[in-house]
Design a protein around this motif. Structure first.
Motif, PDB file in Angstrom:
ATOM      1  N   THR A 129       0.811  -1.223   0.000  1.00  0.00           N
ATOM      2  CA  THR A 129       0.000   0.000   0.000  1.00  0.00           C
ATOM      3  C   THR A 129       0.843   1.271   0.000  1.00  0.00           C
ATOM      4  OG1 THR A 129      -0.099   0.102   2.421  1.00  0.00           O
ATOM      5  CG2 THR A 129      -1.770  -1.226   1.304  1.00  0.00           C
ATOM      6  N   ARG A 130       2.156   1.133   0.272  1.00  0.00           N
ATOM      7  CA  ARG A 130       3.087   2.264   0.381  1.00  0.00           C
ATOM      8  C   ARG A 130       2.729   3.169   1.554  1.00  0.00           C
ATOM      9  NH1 ARG A 130       3.452  -1.012  -4.112  1.00  0.00           N
ATOM     10  NH2 ARG A 130       5.106  -0.317  -5.527  1.00  0.00           N
ATOM     11  N   GLU A 131       2.038   2.662   2.535  1.00  0.00           N
ATOM     12  CA  GLU A 131       1.631   3.463   3.685  1.00  0.00           C
ATOM     13  C   GLU A 131       2.522   3.179   4.891  1.00  0.00           C
ATOM     14  OE1 GLU A 131      -2.430   2.603   4.439  1.00  0.00           O
ATOM     15  OE2 GLU A 131      -3.173   3.723   2.698  1.00  0.00           O
ATOM     16  N   GLN A 132       2.721   4.202   5.716  1.00  0.00           N
ATOM     17  CA  GLN A 132       3.496   4.047   6.935  1.00  0.00           C
ATOM     18  C   GLN A 132       2.684   3.273   7.963  1.00  0.00           C
ATOM     19  OE1 GLN A 132       5.708   7.509   8.529  1.00  0.00           O
ATOM     20  NE2 GLN A 132       4.666   7.136  10.472  1.00  0.00           N
ATOM     21  N   VAL A 133       3.315   2.247   8.556  1.00  0.00           N
ATOM     22  CA  VAL A 133       2.651   1.424   9.567  1.00  0.00           C
ATOM     23  C   VAL A 133       2.921   1.990  10.963  1.00  0.00           C
ATOM     24  CG1 VAL A 133       2.407  -0.890  10.531  1.00  0.00           C
ATOM     25  CG2 VAL A 133       2.875  -0.597   8.086  1.00  0.00           C
ATOM     26  N   TRP A 134       4.179   2.291  11.227  1.00  0.00           N
ATOM     27  CA  TRP A 134       4.554   2.932  12.484  1.00  0.00           C
ATOM     28  C   TRP A 134       5.903   3.621  12.317  1.00  0.00           C
ATOM     29  CZ3 TRP A 134       9.126   0.829  13.974  1.00  0.00           C
ATOM     30  CH2 TRP A 134       9.355  -0.536  13.745  1.00  0.00           C
ATOM     31  N   GLU A 135       6.190   4.531  13.241  1.00  0.00           N
ATOM     32  CA  GLU A 135       7.472   5.232  13.238  1.00  0.00           C
ATOM     33  C   GLU A 135       7.845   5.534  14.684  1.00  0.00           C
ATOM     34  OE1 GLU A 135       8.826   8.287  10.186  1.00  0.00           O
ATOM     35  OE2 GLU A 135       8.344   9.585  11.913  1.00  0.00           O
ATOM     36  N   VAL A 136       9.110   5.228  15.034  1.00  0.00           N
ATOM     37  CA  VAL A 136       9.568   5.447  16.411  1.00  0.00           C
ATOM     38  C   VAL A 136      10.980   6.019  16.386  1.00  0.00           C
ATOM     39  CG1 VAL A 136       8.173   3.563  17.363  1.00  0.00           C
ATOM     40  CG2 VAL A 136      10.507   3.105  16.574  1.00  0.00           C
ATOM     41  N   PRO A 137      11.370   6.734  17.437  1.00  0.00           N
ATOM     42  CA  PRO A 137      12.761   7.211  17.537  1.00  0.00           C
ATOM     43  C   PRO A 137      13.697   6.018  17.674  1.00  0.00           C
ATOM     44  CG  PRO A 137      11.321   8.376  19.068  1.00  0.00           C
ATOM     45  CD  PRO A 137      10.546   7.219  18.556  1.00  0.00           C
ATOM     46  N   GLY A 138      14.831   6.072  16.975  1.00  0.00           N
ATOM     47  CA  GLY A 138      15.838   5.040  17.113  1.00  0.00           C
ATOM     48  C   GLY A 138      16.920   5.477  18.077  1.00  0.00           C
ATOM     49  N   PRO A 139      17.797   4.566  18.484  1.00  0.00           N
ATOM     50  CA  PRO A 139      18.880   4.931  19.408  1.00  0.00           C
ATOM     51  C   PRO A 139      19.878   5.869  18.731  1.00  0.00           C
ATOM     52  CG  PRO A 139      19.161   2.682  18.633  1.00  0.00           C
ATOM     53  CD  PRO A 139      17.821   3.121  18.154  1.00  0.00           C
ATOM     54  N   ASP A 140      20.378   6.838  19.453  1.00  0.00           N
ATOM     55  CA  ASP A 140      21.375   7.757  18.915  1.00  0.00           C
ATOM     56  C   ASP A 140      22.606   6.982  18.456  1.00  0.00           C
ATOM     57  OD1 ASP A 140      19.685   9.801  19.526  1.00  0.00           O
ATOM     58  OD2 ASP A 140      20.799  10.502  21.282  1.00  0.00           O
ATOM     59  N   GLY A 141      23.092   7.325  17.267  1.00  0.00           N
ATOM     60  CA  GLY A 141      24.314   6.699  16.768  1.00  0.00           C
ATOM     61  C   GLY A 141      24.114   5.382  16.058  1.00  0.00           C
ATOM     62  N   ALA A 142      22.879   4.873  15.955  1.00  0.00           N
ATOM     63  CA  ALA A 142      22.650   3.587  15.275  1.00  0.00           C
ATOM     64  C   ALA A 142      23.073   3.692  13.819  1.00  0.00           C
ATOM     65  CB  ALA A 142      21.187   3.200  15.371  1.00  0.00           C
ATOM     66  N   GLU A 143      23.683   2.631  13.294  1.00  0.00           N
ATOM     67  CA  GLU A 143      24.180   2.623  11.929  1.00  0.00           C
ATOM     68  C   GLU A 143      23.456   1.629  11.038  1.00  0.00           C
ATOM     69  OE1 GLU A 143      28.328   1.887  12.148  1.00  0.00           O
ATOM     70  OE2 GLU A 143      28.789   3.751  13.199  1.00  0.00           O
ATOM     71  N   GLY A 144      22.830   0.623  11.623  1.00  0.00           N
ATOM     72  CA  GLY A 144      22.197  -0.396  10.809  1.00  0.00           C
ATOM     73  C   GLY A 144      21.053  -1.069  11.530  1.00  0.00           C
ATOM     74  N   ILE A 145      20.272  -1.830  10.757  1.00  0.00           N
ATOM     75  CA  ILE A 145      19.163  -2.589  11.323  1.00  0.00           C
ATOM     76  C   ILE A 145      19.150  -3.978  10.706  1.00  0.00           C
ATOM     77  CG2 ILE A 145      17.715  -0.595  11.831  1.00  0.00           C
ATOM     78  CD1 ILE A 145      16.212  -1.115   9.229  1.00  0.00           C
ATOM     79  N   GLU A 146      18.552  -4.929  11.412  1.00  0.00           N
ATOM     80  CA  GLU A 146      18.338  -6.263  10.870  1.00  0.00           C
ATOM     81  C   GLU A 146      17.095  -6.839  11.520  1.00  0.00           C
ATOM     82  OE1 GLU A 146      20.260 -10.685  10.404  1.00  0.00           O
ATOM     83  OE2 GLU A 146      21.153  -9.223  11.771  1.00  0.00           O
TER      84      GLU A 146
END
Length: 452
Positions: free
Chosen positions: A341-358
């Motif tokens: 749908t190309r719609e945002q499901v949720w959005e939250v602040p990430g930890p300062d300095g984070a470089e990647g996600i998995e």
């Protein structure tokens, strides 16, 4: 996910050690990794990037004691004796495949060392060396089918059983490479062809002429270790935005589709039926993410950020769901987007300095800097580590190996933490399988039983 982790296991500087990555990203990753490792030695801190399974971590009723295991502290038992690494400053890679751990490092004079050890007994299986320039670019790929070392302008494939050199071929930093259980696949910048080579003898399995400039592995999004890379497809993408899906078994290409031309240094990655490409502008004033449905060729914008924002990483975090790490200076934001749908499901602040996600099974782990944080499928924090020395063990568990040597196992479902034991100072990344943990340490390569 991370990134092929091209991107991270892009993700955490971690998994990039677990999943094959394209040369430019590999060079950037290795530079970050070496700087991190040297800082580790200076500050007695290490980030162990562990890619393993957890199904055998707990004792099972009726299990016979392993005679190769000797007590070595709470929850950890030493397997065999330390294996000398010749006092390297840092170790570049340690990865597992076929019941062995393979450790790669470079001596001060440039000599490249590759050592294999048996995870069950802790004994050294073999060691090979080759000359190279100091601080040469290197990358290691480990599969049960073979061990591929990329160094000094060539790819060398070794037999994982005895270290025998099977075959070699030239490779340039302008080329593209993906290593799968099926074959070693190279895109040549000189010939403009994609070619697949058999693990055993280097025999060319197929060759395909292409106009592409990048080679992107289509991943399932469930890989934990390199051994899990059993993809059937790659996508070749040109600088002008033309793409084709290529079947790895037959070498046949599908219909050509078009995407907005990605930036030369932009991210391009593929998961299941989606190709994700990053479009940036010459002055790097923000970015735009596009999602292309590989079944139809349909391309749409799924995210756009203004000046001052950069893309940290994107990873599949559920069926048809993409999670995006956005960076603005040291501040980060994690956003989940429905690809259909190309719609945002949720959005939250990430930890300062984070470089990647998995992500695995909808749960998302940030890392590579700051505090490692685990989010559930709704973006709620399940677990927050005091550092970034945490990574996926299986889809149900995380493992944390701190600079202090403390080892902890974390349950993904509820964040419950179990102290496993301690290990000596690490001088490089660790690797694990269901019942073993292997770390390059100040004492040499050490192997422990995780099952007591």
């Amino acid at each position: 996910m991370p990134t092929d982790l091209d991107e991270l296991f892009q993700g955490l500087g971690r998994q990039a050690d677990a999943i094959p990555i394209a040369p430019p990203e590999a060079a950037r990753l290795r530079g970050r990794q070496r700087r991190r490792n040297r800082a580790v030695i200076a500050a007695a801190v290490a980030v162990c990037l562990v890619a393993a399974g957890v199904s055998g971590l707990l004792n099972r009723p009726g299990r016979q004691p392993d005679s190769t295991v000797a007590p070595s502290g709470p929850g950890l038992s030493a397997v065999g004796s330390p294996i000398s690494l010749g006092n390297p400053v840092t170790v570049d890679y340690s990865v597992t495949a076929g019941g062995r751990v393979f450790t790669l490092w470079q001596a001060a004079d440039g000599t490249v060392n590759l050592l294999a050890a048996d995870l069950r007994t802790g004994a050294q299986a073999w060691k090979t060396q080759r000359p190279a320039k100091p601080d040469a670019f290197m990358h290691l790929y480990a599969m049960s089918q073979g061990i591929a070392l990329l160094a000094e302008g060539r790819i060398s494939v070794y037999d994982p059983a005895d270290g025998r050199l099977r075959w070699e071929m030239p490779y340039s930093e302008a080329d593209g490479l993906t290593v799968q259980t099926r074959a070693v696949v190279r895109w040549s910048a000189q010939t403009r062809r994609i070619e697949a080579f058999g693990w055993q003898d280097g025999k060319r399995l197929w060759s395909l002429e292409t106009a592409g400039d990048k080679l992107v592995t289509v991943r399932s999004g469930t890989e934990i270790r390199q051994e899990d890379l059993a993809g059937k497809r790659v996508v070749q993408v040109s600088a002008t935005g033309k793409g084709q899906v290529v079947d790895l078994d037959s070498g046949t290409a599908g219909e050509t589709f078009s995407i907005p031309a990605a930036a030369a240094n932009g991210t391009i990655t593929a998961f299941e039926e989606w190709l994700i490409s990053e479009e940036t502008w010459p002055d790097r004033s923000g970015y735009r993410l596009h999602a292309t449905d590989l079944r139809t060729g349909d391309t749409r914008v799924i995210a756009e950020r203004e000046s001052g924002h950069t893309l940290g990483q994107a990873d599949l975090c559920g069926p048809n769901r993409l999670c995006v790490l956005d960076k603005q200076d040291a501040t980060t934001t994690v956003t989940a987007i429905d690809l259909a749908t190309r719609e945002q499901v949720w959005e939250v602040p990430g930890p300062d300095g984070a470089e990647g996600i998995e992500a695995h099974d909808g749960y998302l782990l940030t890392g590579g800097g700051g505090a490692g944080t685990l989010y559930d499928r709704n973006g709620q924090v399940v677990y927050r580590a005091p550092d970034s020395a945490v990574s996926w063990l299986t889809a149900e568990s995380l493992l944390r190996v701190a600079g202090s040597g403390e080892v902890e196992r974390i349950r993904v479902a509820n964040g419950h933490t179990e102290r496993v034991g301690t290990v000596p100072l690490q001088i490089g990344v660790c690797a694990a399988v269901p019942d073993r943990l292997a770390c390059p340490t100040s004492e040499g390569l050490r192997i422990w039983s995780l099952s007591g």
